[in-house]
Scaffold this motif. Structure first.
Motif, PDB file in Angstrom:
ATOM      1  N   TRP A   8       0.822  -1.225   0.000  1.00  0.00           N
ATOM      2  CA  TRP A   8       0.000   0.000   0.000  1.00  0.00           C
ATOM      3  C   TRP A   8       0.848   1.264   0.000  1.00  0.00           C
ATOM      4  O   TRP A   8       0.316   2.371  -0.089  1.00  0.00           O
ATOM      5  N   LYS A   9       2.143   1.117   0.134  1.00  0.00           N
ATOM      6  CA  LYS A   9       3.074   2.256   0.176  1.00  0.00           C
ATOM      7  C   LYS A   9       2.564   3.296   1.187  1.00  0.00           C
ATOM      8  O   LYS A   9       2.050   2.922   2.233  1.00  0.00           O
ATOM      9  N   MET A  10       2.683   4.611   0.851  1.00  0.00           N
ATOM     10  CA  MET A  10       2.209   5.648   1.778  1.00  0.00           C
ATOM     11  C   MET A  10       1.027   6.365   1.136  1.00  0.00           C
ATOM     12  O   MET A  10       0.899   7.574   1.187  1.00  0.00           O
ATOM     13  N   TYR A 163      11.211  -9.496  -7.744  1.00  0.00           N
ATOM     14  CA  TYR A 163      11.887  -8.839  -8.864  1.00  0.00           C
ATOM     15  C   TYR A 163      10.981  -7.726  -9.369  1.00  0.00           C
ATOM     16  O   TYR A 163       9.891  -7.989  -9.885  1.00  0.00           O
ATOM     17  N   GLU A 164      11.445  -6.482  -9.196  1.00  0.00           N
ATOM     18  CA  GLU A 164      10.658  -5.337  -9.650  1.00  0.00           C
ATOM     19  C   GLU A 164      11.530  -4.439 -10.521  1.00  0.00           C
ATOM     20  O   GLU A 164      12.285  -3.606  -9.990  1.00  0.00           O
ATOM     21  N   PRO A 165      11.453  -4.605 -11.854  1.00  0.00           N
ATOM     22  CA  PRO A 165      12.199  -3.685 -12.715  1.00  0.00           C
ATOM     23  C   PRO A 165      11.708  -2.261 -12.430  1.00  0.00           C
ATOM     24  O   PRO A 165      10.494  -2.011 -12.466  1.00  0.00           O
ATOM     25  N   TRP A 167      11.772   0.567 -13.934  1.00  0.00           N
ATOM     26  CA  TRP A 167      11.070   1.254 -15.026  1.00  0.00           C
ATOM     27  C   TRP A 167       9.637   0.746 -15.184  1.00  0.00           C
ATOM     28  O   TRP A 167       8.821   1.373 -15.855  1.00  0.00           O
ATOM     29  N   ALA A 168       9.321  -0.393 -14.583  1.00  0.00           N
ATOM     30  CA  ALA A 168       7.975  -0.971 -14.732  1.00  0.00           C
ATOM     31  C   ALA A 168       7.036  -0.578 -13.593  1.00  0.00           C
ATOM     32  O   ALA A 168       5.827  -0.810 -13.672  1.00  0.00           O
ATOM     33  N   ILE A 169       7.576   0.024 -12.530  1.00  0.00           N
ATOM     34  CA  ILE A 169       6.725   0.384 -11.376  1.00  0.00           C
ATOM     35  C   ILE A 169       5.783   1.516 -11.775  1.00  0.00           C
ATOM     36  O   ILE A 169       6.215   2.526 -12.341  1.00  0.00           O
ATOM     37  N   GLY A 208       5.559  -4.700 -10.688  1.00  0.00           N
ATOM     38  CA  GLY A 208       5.739  -3.610 -11.652  1.00  0.00           C
ATOM     39  C   GLY A 208       4.557  -3.539 -12.594  1.00  0.00           C
ATOM     40  O   GLY A 208       4.458  -4.332 -13.531  1.00  0.00           O
ATOM     41  N   SER A 209       3.622  -2.611 -12.301  1.00  0.00           N
ATOM     42  CA  SER A 209       2.432  -2.391 -13.136  1.00  0.00           C
ATOM     43  C   SER A 209       1.561  -3.635 -13.300  1.00  0.00           C
ATOM     44  O   SER A 209       0.937  -3.824 -14.350  1.00  0.00           O
ATOM     45  N   VAL A 210       1.526  -4.470 -12.268  1.00  0.00           N
ATOM     46  CA  VAL A 210       0.598  -5.611 -12.322  1.00  0.00           C
ATOM     47  C   VAL A 210      -0.810  -5.059 -12.120  1.00  0.00           C
ATOM     48  O   VAL A 210      -1.036  -4.215 -11.257  1.00  0.00           O
ATOM     49  N   ASN A 211      -1.750  -5.529 -12.944  1.00  0.00           N
ATOM     50  CA  ASN A 211      -3.131  -5.088 -12.762  1.00  0.00           C
ATOM     51  C   ASN A 211      -4.088  -6.250 -13.032  1.00  0.00           C
ATOM     52  O   ASN A 211      -3.637  -7.365 -13.349  1.00  0.00           O
ATOM     53  N   LEU A 227       3.170 -12.337  -6.946  1.00  0.00           N
ATOM     54  CA  LEU A 227       3.188 -10.939  -7.370  1.00  0.00           C
ATOM     55  C   LEU A 227       3.350  -9.995  -6.187  1.00  0.00           C
ATOM     56  O   LEU A 227       2.856 -10.283  -5.090  1.00  0.00           O
ATOM     57  N   LEU A 228       4.033  -8.882  -6.430  1.00  0.00           N
ATOM     58  CA  LEU A 228       4.061  -7.774  -5.473  1.00  0.00           C
ATOM     59  C   LEU A 228       3.312  -6.632  -6.164  1.00  0.00           C
ATOM     60  O   LEU A 228       3.735  -6.158  -7.218  1.00  0.00           O
ATOM     61  N   VAL A 229       2.200  -6.249  -5.579  1.00  0.00           N
ATOM     62  CA  VAL A 229       1.285  -5.337  -6.274  1.00  0.00           C
ATOM     63  C   VAL A 229       1.163  -4.018  -5.526  1.00  0.00           C
ATOM     64  O   VAL A 229       0.826  -4.003  -4.337  1.00  0.00           O
ATOM     65  N   GLY A 230       1.427  -2.909  -6.202  1.00  0.00           N
ATOM     66  CA  GLY A 230       1.294  -1.586  -5.593  1.00  0.00           C
ATOM     67  C   GLY A 230      -0.068  -0.994  -5.915  1.00  0.00           C
ATOM     68  O   GLY A 230      -1.070  -1.284  -5.246  1.00  0.00           O
TER      69      GLY A 230
HETATM   70  P1  PGA Z   1       2.994  -1.012  -8.895  1.00  0.00           P
HETATM   71  O1  PGA Z   1       4.032  -1.019  -7.668  1.00  0.00           O
HETATM   72  O2  PGA Z   1       2.228  -2.320  -8.824  1.00  0.00           O
HETATM   73  O3  PGA Z   1       2.116   0.174  -8.625  1.00  0.00           O
HETATM   74  O4  PGA Z   1       3.785  -0.893 -10.138  1.00  0.00           O
HETATM   75  C1  PGA Z   1       4.728  -2.181  -7.301  1.00  0.00           C
HETATM   76  C2  PGA Z   1       5.713  -1.861  -6.215  1.00  0.00           C
HETATM   77  O5  PGA Z   1       6.353  -0.797  -6.271  1.00  0.00           O
HETATM   78  O6  PGA Z   1       5.890  -2.660  -5.274  1.00  0.00           O
END
Ligand code: PGA
Length: 245
Positions: A8-10, A163-165, A167-169, A208-211, A227-230
């Motif tokens: 969820w970040k901030m 693994y989070e490239p 440029w893909a976040i 990285g931009s998973v939706n 997946l790690l999802v933001g």
């Molecule tokens: P994102 O973020 O899914 O919004 O690209 C992923 C992350 O930074 O962990």
């Protein structure tokens, strides 16, 4: 079963975090995948009790490099564990970039988290220049070597790599997801490299931009353990769909 972690970040107020935690506990399908919710520190002690009994696990977004001591502003992995956290994201690229967190610091944080029984989720990933120069594997090797130096785990499930490239976040300029096939190839590389260092084959998640539209492609791949999802983890409809795949 794959592992899906919400970062969820901030992005949320305390009130919004509690509401999203309630929705997540209610709407995310149990048992399909392992799901971990990582709220910010202020919300973590309140989100924990909401998730209890829901089948969802609690995680933190960072923790200190020691269990106790003169570290003003830091949060102890010992106390995170006491609050019910099971996982902790470490070395996220946003911390490496904005707070100049080095792999040496990340390494200490991993060791402190392990000592306290937390499962570190070590983030690694390259910037677009590195990718353009064809140096991704070399860069990831270095990041893994330094972050995991002298890290000892008893079993493979004691540590996860994400693994989070960079440029893909999704919050970065011109962000776009990596293709699932390219991600799978890099996951195999990371797995082999980490296995050499840790002597165990740990899970490697993609972020990285998973939706809701592309998650299935990643989850279909045998090399991608989750997946790690933001951004998409903040929308309950999208995230519950991702967790049900
Ligand atoms: P994102 O973020 O899914 O919004 O690209 C992923 C992350 O930074 O962990």
């Amino acid at each position: 079963m794959k592992t899906i972690i919400a970062n969820w970040k901030m992005q949320l107020s305390l009130k919004e975090s509690l509401e999203l935690a309630r929705q997540s506990a209610k709407k995310i399908r149990r048992g399909r995948n392992k799901v971990v919710i990582c709220p910010d520190f202020s919300a973590l002690p309140f989100v924990g009790p909401i998730l209890k009994g829901s089948g969802l696990d609690l995680g933190a977004q960072d923790s200190a490099m020691a269990s106790r001591g003169a570290y003003t502003g830091e949060v102890s992995p010992f106390n995170l564990k006491a609050l019910g956290a099971k996982y902790v994201i470490l070395g996220h690229s946003e911390r490496r970039e904005h707070l100049h967190e080095s792999s040496v610091i990340v390494n200490l944080k991993i060791k402190a988290a392990l000592q306290n029984g937390l499962i570190p989720v070590l983030c690694v990933g390259e910037k677009s220049e590195i990718r353009k120069n064809g140096e991704t594997e070399e860069y990831l090797s270095q990041e893994l070597m330094h972050s995991l130096k002298e890290v000892k785990i008893k079993k493979a499930s004691d540590l996860i790599i994400a693994y989070e490239p960079i440029w893909a976040i999704s919050t970065n300029k011109n962000a776009r997801p990596m293709s699932a096939s390219e991600a799978a190839a890099i996951h195999k590389f990371i797995k082999a490299k980490a296995a050499k260092i840790l002597k165990k084959e740990v899970l490697v998640l993609y972020g990285g931009s998973v939706n809701a539209g592309n998650a299935r492609e990643f989850l279909k791949s045998a090399a991608i353990d989750g997946l790690l999802v933001g951004g998409a983890s903040l929308k309950i409809k999208d995230f519950s769909l991702i967790c049900s795949l």
